[in-house]
Motif scaffolding. Structure first.
Motif, PDB file in Angstrom:
ATOM      1  N   VAL A 111     -64.897  -1.804 -18.470  1.00  0.00           N
ATOM      2  CA  VAL A 111     -63.393  -1.845 -18.738  1.00  0.00           C
ATOM      3  C   VAL A 111     -62.457  -0.945 -18.801  1.00  0.00           C
ATOM      4  N   SER A 112     -61.199  -0.622 -18.696  1.00  0.00           N
ATOM      5  CA  SER A 112     -60.766  -0.060 -18.984  1.00  0.00           C
ATOM      6  C   SER A 112     -59.405  -0.765 -19.894  1.00  0.00           C
ATOM      7  N   SER A 113     -59.275   0.705 -20.816  1.00  0.00           N
ATOM      8  CA  SER A 113     -58.404   0.492 -22.235  1.00  0.00           C
ATOM      9  C   SER A 113     -57.220   0.929 -22.777  1.00  0.00           C
ATOM     10  N   LEU A 114     -56.994   0.161 -23.701  1.00  0.00           N
ATOM     11  CA  LEU A 114     -55.703   0.100 -23.427  1.00  0.00           C
ATOM     12  C   LEU A 114     -55.907   1.095 -25.224  1.00  0.00           C
ATOM     13  N   PRO A 115     -54.049   0.904 -25.523  1.00  0.00           N
ATOM     14  CA  PRO A 115     -53.801   2.206 -26.511  1.00  0.00           C
ATOM     15  C   PRO A 115     -54.653   1.381 -27.800  1.00  0.00           C
ATOM     16  N   PRO A 116     -55.548   2.393 -28.250  1.00  0.00           N
ATOM     17  CA  PRO A 116     -56.599   2.121 -29.249  1.00  0.00           C
ATOM     18  C   PRO A 116     -56.128   1.612 -30.363  1.00  0.00           C
ATOM     19  N   VAL A 117     -56.540  -0.002 -30.827  1.00  0.00           N
ATOM     20  CA  VAL A 117     -55.894  -0.333 -32.196  1.00  0.00           C
ATOM     21  C   VAL A 117     -57.176  -0.806 -33.229  1.00  0.00           C
ATOM     22  N   GLN A 118     -56.796  -0.873 -33.947  1.00  0.00           N
ATOM     23  CA  GLN A 118     -58.156  -0.887 -35.325  1.00  0.00           C
ATOM     24  C   GLN A 118     -58.147  -2.385 -35.706  1.00  0.00           C
ATOM     25  N   ILE A 119     -59.429  -2.429 -35.499  1.00  0.00           N
ATOM     26  CA  ILE A 119     -60.307  -3.981 -36.302  1.00  0.00           C
ATOM     27  C   ILE A 119     -60.335  -3.913 -36.912  1.00  0.00           C
ATOM     28  N   SER A 120     -60.012  -4.414 -37.976  1.00  0.00           N
ATOM     29  CA  SER A 120     -59.858  -4.754 -39.394  1.00  0.00           C
ATOM     30  C   SER A 120     -59.697  -6.446 -39.760  1.00  0.00           C
ATOM     31  N   ALA A 641     -60.698 -10.665 -16.934  1.00  0.00           N
ATOM     32  CA  ALA A 641     -60.882  -9.349 -16.131  1.00  0.00           C
ATOM     33  C   ALA A 641     -61.673  -9.132 -14.723  1.00  0.00           C
ATOM     34  N   LEU A 642     -60.934  -8.317 -14.353  1.00  0.00           N
ATOM     35  CA  LEU A 642     -61.583  -7.363 -13.585  1.00  0.00           C
ATOM     36  C   LEU A 642     -61.785  -5.838 -13.473  1.00  0.00           C
ATOM     37  N   PRO A 643     -63.107  -5.099 -13.941  1.00  0.00           N
ATOM     38  CA  PRO A 643     -62.480  -4.400 -14.086  1.00  0.00           C
ATOM     39  C   PRO A 643     -62.646  -2.998 -13.252  1.00  0.00           C
ATOM     40  N   SER A 644     -63.628  -3.587 -11.651  1.00  0.00           N
ATOM     41  CA  SER A 644     -63.582  -1.806 -10.932  1.00  0.00           C
ATOM     42  C   SER A 644     -61.909  -2.386 -10.306  1.00  0.00           C
ATOM     43  N   ALA A 645     -61.236  -3.434 -10.578  1.00  0.00           N
ATOM     44  CA  ALA A 645     -59.682  -3.051 -10.391  1.00  0.00           C
ATOM     45  C   ALA A 645     -59.143  -2.909 -11.375  1.00  0.00           C
ATOM     46  N   LYS A 646     -59.122  -2.625 -12.754  1.00  0.00           N
ATOM     47  CA  LYS A 646     -58.629  -2.198 -13.515  1.00  0.00           C
ATOM     48  C   LYS A 646     -57.338  -2.970 -14.087  1.00  0.00           C
ATOM     49  N   THR A 647     -57.573  -4.486 -13.676  1.00  0.00           N
ATOM     50  CA  THR A 647     -57.100  -5.483 -14.186  1.00  0.00           C
ATOM     51  C   THR A 647     -57.715  -6.292 -14.637  1.00  0.00           C
ATOM     52  N   SER A 648     -56.377  -7.011 -15.402  1.00  0.00           N
ATOM     53  CA  SER A 648     -56.675  -8.731 -16.135  1.00  0.00           C
ATOM     54  C   SER A 648     -55.327  -9.351 -15.222  1.00  0.00           C
ATOM     55  N   LEU A 649     -55.978 -10.675 -15.260  1.00  0.00           N
ATOM     56  CA  LEU A 649     -54.908 -11.654 -14.568  1.00  0.00           C
ATOM     57  C   LEU A 649     -55.281 -12.587 -16.191  1.00  0.00           C
ATOM     58  N   TYR A 677     -48.979 -14.041 -14.917  1.00  0.00           N
ATOM     59  CA  TYR A 677     -49.522 -12.431 -15.498  1.00  0.00           C
ATOM     60  C   TYR A 677     -50.015 -11.798 -15.475  1.00  0.00           C
ATOM     61  N   ALA A 678     -50.187 -10.240 -14.454  1.00  0.00           N
ATOM     62  CA  ALA A 678     -50.715  -9.393 -13.960  1.00  0.00           C
ATOM     63  C   ALA A 678     -51.294  -7.971 -14.862  1.00  0.00           C
ATOM     64  N   ASP A 679     -51.961  -7.722 -15.523  1.00  0.00           N
ATOM     65  CA  ASP A 679     -51.934  -5.996 -16.147  1.00  0.00           C
ATOM     66  C   ASP A 679     -52.776  -4.974 -14.958  1.00  0.00           C
ATOM     67  N   TYR A 680     -51.766  -3.947 -15.113  1.00  0.00           N
ATOM     68  CA  TYR A 680     -52.432  -3.044 -14.348  1.00  0.00           C
ATOM     69  C   TYR A 680     -52.289  -1.533 -14.965  1.00  0.00           C
ATOM     70  N   ARG A 681     -54.036  -0.890 -15.086  1.00  0.00           N
ATOM     71  CA  ARG A 681     -53.675   0.527 -15.734  1.00  0.00           C
ATOM     72  C   ARG A 681     -54.528   1.481 -14.921  1.00  0.00           C
ATOM     73  N   ARG A 689     -47.473  -3.993 -16.186  1.00  0.00           N
ATOM     74  CA  ARG A 689     -47.788  -5.615 -16.063  1.00  0.00           C
ATOM     75  C   ARG A 689     -46.287  -6.706 -15.396  1.00  0.00           C
ATOM     76  N   LEU A 690     -46.853  -7.500 -14.211  1.00  0.00           N
ATOM     77  CA  LEU A 690     -45.641  -7.913 -13.597  1.00  0.00           C
ATOM     78  C   LEU A 690     -45.777  -9.723 -13.900  1.00  0.00           C
ATOM     79  N   SER A 691     -44.628  -9.974 -14.369  1.00  0.00           N
ATOM     80  CA  SER A 691     -45.046 -11.634 -14.830  1.00  0.00           C
ATOM     81  C   SER A 691     -44.178 -12.317 -13.971  1.00  0.00           C
ATOM     82  N   VAL A 692     -44.053 -13.873 -14.148  1.00  0.00           N
ATOM     83  CA  VAL A 692     -43.660 -14.459 -13.532  1.00  0.00           C
ATOM     84  C   VAL A 692     -43.663 -15.898 -14.398  1.00  0.00           C
ATOM     85  N   ASP A 693     -42.686 -15.939 -15.249  1.00  0.00           N
ATOM     86  CA  ASP A 693     -41.802 -16.818 -16.282  1.00  0.00           C
ATOM     87  C   ASP A 693     -41.139 -18.195 -15.562  1.00  0.00           C
TER      88      ASP A 693
END
Length: 731
Positions: A111-120, A641-649, A677-681, A689-693
């Protein structure tokens, strides 16, 4: 959301609104671990709670992965190794008590990563918590306003289509009847019933926790209907452990209203010193509703910012100073929470609302996760200033300026005792609240309340099958009216909640509280210099909740039944006087079911909430500052999540069923609204992010908005369909 029993503190105490220093727990010591099969991100959080291990990493790395159950006595590192087996995630050590998660192997399936965030983990878990969002959930939601923040929860409703008129209701209870804090600072923001109670930019947040009804004693005084805790971001939430400087820039364009949102942040650490700065601006035009009509005076005009400086090391603890400011200044409908009245006195079409909320907080904490000396100290100042400017119909050459200011100076001193049988939180807190109304040429009108409280809260695991949280607090308040009269009173509040783990799949939780809340201040804009105070009564409440939770092989389900009974809820009016009171009864139930496995998740939540005032069904008019009619609400949420496409829906939907309100003359109409929405990295540093509200362009008034049960009220319809493109570049 399932709550495992917390045995030790982790790096950040999200629920307390306060950062805590890294633990010094011996890594070769074993601790009992009890984690059921669940999504990996939740399991990692539970592991941090139970072992005190500081786990850093990439939240998106965990998305769509499931952890097997883990039970027994382990060292923190052994527990982490066992939990990560077969998940495709591994770790590396970054300190004596800290690790960094990373992919086990590189390849197209990673899975492609987002900016690091602390898990706590939080040290103040309540078994009956209504919701608990960490930074990972907030990164996925990317909320633009409070309505987006709680969009997945059928039990949390947010009325109003624009930031300045949005009010939050948790299980039917308005936030004003809850103990609300931001970074540990008490919020006293009851200014004017036509606008928002707490103007908050959710983009600043790292964590949100709600304890509806049954709140722990250390969440603060006045938790009549529970507590609502917000915490803003720290450097550790956005900066990777191996970096010293970083930042990001955000841009978002939404087609409906041509709204442009820009924001940016710069942050860094030098040795033990951290510094973070953030600013955001929204601008645009009036939006169109689902009928294609322009909603006048609805354009966004939000400016927000946050500055934090902190010093932290293992020896002395963490010192943190933060200042947050949010402002919305624009022409709004004359009554900002609805468009117009078809009957009643004539008023101008609009007036200017200039609302500014500031929050300045100093926090100190030193929690080693063990021992009897783990102090915390908070000193805070919160203020909300609302200025309205209007031109009367009868005097077009005159501009009337009214100013309402609510403020709270607050402080708390607390210590955590980590004992073999329980974690004990005990301390004292103080607030000095004021509500002031100003009009040029007239003397200021002010009510104030000063309160000193003492509390103790125990959080106690009993074997592997039971977790208890119970506490008591004593408060003494001095209330002063606009006529200078003083009213002294005191009371005791108590709470008890617990969760029984029947096995690794099923648990039962229950909670009860009796709360003494003192005398609540009236809103600024109804203060009257002619008021004569008689028998001013303190508000009290009783709350209960009972719930069942189950999960196995990625499936989960919940059922909760609850009730909040409020006695002597203060309902003053300008002409009726300061000592009017009413009793409120808010009850309901909610259910949730879903499935999360691999790279996908789906959940369905249902709530049915009923509210009464003095034995009659409450309307949005007579429920001001306590409740609104909500009825039956369904939310549906899914992600893939679609890791090979670097995309999340993702998709989210809300369905509000038709609701008849006995005190009104019209029905609350049903509606169905869908967002996708669709996220792409494409590269590591860039997220799109492309979204339709409001995909179906539904014309509707949100269920928690004012007035749609009254035929004389022209409500504010929500925005119609909007296409949005956002981008974040991290450096």
């Amino acid at each position: 959301m399932h709550k495992a029993r917390p045995l030790h503190a982790a790096l950040l105490a999200l629920g307390l609104g306060m950062a805590t220093p890294a633990m010094t727990q011996a890594q070769d010591a074993t601790v009992p671990v009890n984690i059921t099969a669940q999504p990996l991100d939740q399991a990692i959080t539970r592991l941090a709670e139970q072992t005190g291990l500081n786990i850093g990493g990439d939240a998106f790395l965990l998305e769509g992965r499931t952890a097997a159950p883990l039970r027994g006595d382990y060292t923190p590192e052994q527990a982490l190794q066992n939990l990560l087996q077969g998940t495709g995630v591994t770790y590396e050590r970054t300190g004596s008590n800290s690790v960094l998660l990373k992919p086990q192997a590189q390849g197209s399936d990673e899975v492609s990563s987002l900016p690091p965030v602390q898990i706590s983990a939080a040290t103040d878990v309540n078994p009956t918590d209504t919701l608990d969002y960490g930074r990972a959930e907030l990164e996925t939601l990317q909320p633009q306003d409070m309505k987006d923040l709680f969009s997945e929860e059928s039990s949390v409703s947010v009325g109003g289509p624009i930031a300045i008129n949005q009010k939050v209701y948790v299980r039917g209870v308005e936030e004003t009847a809850m103990a609300v804090s931001v970074d540990g600072a008490r919020q006293n923001n009851k200014v004017f019933h036509h606008n928002a109670t707490n103007l908050i930019d959710p983009a600043l947040l790292k964590a949100v926790r709600a304890s509806a009804g049954v709140a722990p004693a250390d969440d603060g005084p006045g938790a009549i209907g529970g507590s609502l805790v917000y915490e803003t971001i720290d450097v550790d939430d956005v900066l990777a452990p191996d970096r010293t400087v970083g930042g990001f820039v955000d841009g978002r364009y939404a087609s409906n209203g041509e709204v442009l949102t820009t924001s940016g942040s710069v942050y860094g650490r030098a040795g033990d010193v951290e510094l973070l700065g953030y600013v955001k601006h929204m601008d645009g035009d009036d939006y169109e509703d689902g009928n294609g009509d322009t909603v006048n005076y609805s354009k966004p005009a939000l400016i927000s910012g946050l500055v934090k400086i902190a010093y932290e090391n293992d020896r002395v603890g963490r010192f943190e100073l933060s200042h947050e400011q949010v402002n919305d200044d624009s022409g709004r409908p004359y009554r900002a929470n609805f468009a117009d009245l078809t009957a009643g006195r004539p008023v101008p079409e609009s007036r200017e609302y200039d609302l500014t909320r500031t929050n300045t907080v100093f926090n100190y904490s030193r929690d080693r996760g063990e021992g009897l000396w783990n102090p915390k100290f908070t000193l805070a100042q919160n203020e909300t200033d609302l200025e309205t400017r209007e031109v009367p119909l009868t005097a077009p050459d005159v501009t009337l300026v009214y100013n309402g200011i609510t403020g709270s100076d607050s402080a708390s001193v607390e210590n955590l005792f980590h004992t073999p049988f329980a974690t004990i939180s005990t301390g004292v807190d103080y607030y000095d609240d004021s509500a002031t109304f100003r009009f040029a040429g007239d003397p200021d009108l002010e009510e104030s309340a000063e309160n000193v409280g003492a509390f103790v809260q125990l959080r106690q695991p009993v074997g592997d099958w039971l977790f208890l949280s119970y506490g008591v607090r004593y408060d003494r308040q001095q209330f002063t009216g606009v006529d200078g009269s003083d009213h002294d009173d005191s009371g005791v509040s108590a709470n008890l909640s617990g969760e029984v783990f029947l096995n690794e799949y099923v648990s039962i939780n229950a909670g009860y509280s009796d709360v003494w809340g003192g005398v609540a201040l009236a809103e600024n804009f109804i203060l009257n210099g002619a008021w004569a105070y008689g028998d001013v009564k303190p508000v009290e409440s009783s709350n209960y909740t009972v719930g069942l939770r189950a999960q196995a092989d990625g499936f989960f389900g919940e059922l909760n039944v609850y009730e909040t009974r409020i006695e002597n809820g203060r309902t003053p009016s300008w002409g009726g006087g300061p000592d009017q009171f009413a009793d409120f009864d808010i009850e309901g139930f909610d259910m949730a079911a879903g499935y999360q496995h691999g790279r996908g998740a789906l959940s369905v939540k249902y709530s049915d909430i009923r509210s009464e005032k003095d034995g009659q069904e409450a309307t949005s008019y007579d429920g001001n500052y306590f409740t609104v009619p909500l009825g039956k609400i369904i939310t549906v949420n899914g992600s893939l999540a679609l890791p090979s496409a670097k995309t999340s829906l993702g998709i989210s939907a809300e369905v509000a069923l038709e609701n008849e309100v006995a005190g009104g003359d019209a029905k609350q109409q049903s509606y169905q609204v869908v967002d996708i929405y669709a996220d792409y990295r494409p590269v590591e540093a860039l997220t799109l992010r492309l979204s339709v509200d409001n995909l179906t362009d539904e014309a509707y008034t949100d269920r928690a908005s004012y007035g749609h049960e009254f035929p004389t009220v022209v409500t504010l319809l929500e925005p119609g369909r909007s296409f949005a493109l956002s981008a974040r570049y991290t450096f």
